[in-house]
Design a protein around this motif. Sequence first.
Motif, mmCIF file in Angstrom:
data_model
loop_
_atom_site.group_PDB
_atom_site.id
_atom_site.type_symbol
_atom_site.label_atom_id
_atom_site.label_comp_id
_atom_site.label_asym_id
_atom_site.label_seq_id
_atom_site.Cartn_x
_atom_site.Cartn_y
_atom_site.Cartn_z
ATOM 1 N N SER A 137 0.809 -1.215 0.000
ATOM 2 C CA SER A 137 0.000 0.000 0.000
ATOM 3 C C SER A 137 0.849 1.275 0.000
ATOM 4 O O SER A 137 0.324 2.369 -0.235
ATOM 5 C CB SER A 137 -0.943 0.015 1.203
ATOM 6 N N GLY B 207 -0.413 4.079 3.543
ATOM 7 C CA GLY B 207 -1.458 3.389 2.809
ATOM 8 C C GLY B 207 -2.494 2.793 3.724
ATOM 9 O O GLY B 207 -3.687 2.765 3.413
ATOM 10 N N ASP C 61 -9.268 11.309 2.909
ATOM 11 C CA ASP C 61 -9.459 9.940 3.399
ATOM 12 C C ASP C 61 -8.544 8.941 2.692
ATOM 13 O O ASP C 61 -8.824 7.751 2.652
ATOM 14 C CB ASP C 61 -10.920 9.510 3.226
ATOM 15 N N ALA C 62 -7.442 9.450 2.152
ATOM 16 C CA ALA C 62 -6.462 8.616 1.450
ATOM 17 C C ALA C 62 -5.113 9.309 1.573
ATOM 18 O O ALA C 62 -5.045 10.483 1.964
ATOM 19 C CB ALA C 62 -6.857 8.438 -0.015
ATOM 20 N N ALA D 196 -4.692 13.891 4.661
ATOM 21 C CA ALA D 196 -5.249 12.636 5.165
ATOM 22 C C ALA D 196 -5.518 12.675 6.668
ATOM 23 O O ALA D 196 -6.301 11.868 7.170
ATOM 24 C CB ALA D 196 -4.320 11.473 4.830
#
Length: 283
Positions: free
Chosen positions: A10, A134, A186-187, A192
């Motif tokens: 990730s 990630g 949200d990533a 984030a």
Amino acid sequence: MVTELRVDASNATQLASWDGSGGAFWVAHADRFDEGVAAYRDRFLAAAAIDETAAVLDVGCGSGRTTLDAARRATAGSVLGVDLSAQMLELARRRAEREHVTNVTFEQADAQIHPFPAEAFDVAVSRHGVMFFGDPVAAFTNLARALRPAARIVLLTWQPFERNEWLQAFFTCLAAGRDIPVPPSDAPSPFAFSDPDRIRSLLNTAGFCDVRVEGLTEPMYFGPDPDDAFRFVSAQHSGLVRDLDPDIKSRALDELRTNLAEHHTARGVLYDSAAWLIQAHRD
């Protein structure tokens, strides 16, 4: 023998950027990036409350400015700085040598999965370095394991995009009338960790308690004069205009130059910025 860096799948994209061209740009402009957020430095370090015998972990340490600040406080302790960027870590080591700071170690590592020794650290800090995981729950769970019971974690992250005049202005100028999506909240992105409810949920799930989120606002520095600031900002955000028609690109860059001139003060080119100072303890 060179050991291959273990990175969670990730975080592969982040590795490619920070250990590639992104990291190279940050190394070339390390002093400017540090100067940019220097107004937050004292509040951040005061919250970290690093005592002289502390074992400190600096997550996403980059070129090492915060790591060295922590080491100067942990005079009888030690500080480990970890980052994905080999280039930035090399600069951090050179800085430590140049500044005669000997109680620091730098290691290229993915903090999401790195096998830190269990319960080895008294404090974990990160200045704008934890927003790109990630899998943030896995990452903070791993960091919690590395902290002693009741140890502190102190983070500096950005508040939402719309509260940060600097990036909002740059995006508006360089959009040239287009709709450019802002970095997600949200990533993995600079934003984030911009939602306080998400921050609390992630940290609580990962094994932290007493989560406090305090809003800070400070001027952010981009250079001593508009021309200098333009060279830096236009290079950092060159991807936003790379594919534009030459005439449209020229107008967008002219708009950026004008905006920077409007923010020129006696202390240089300054924009409003807003960050969260986050404090929590390991359960």
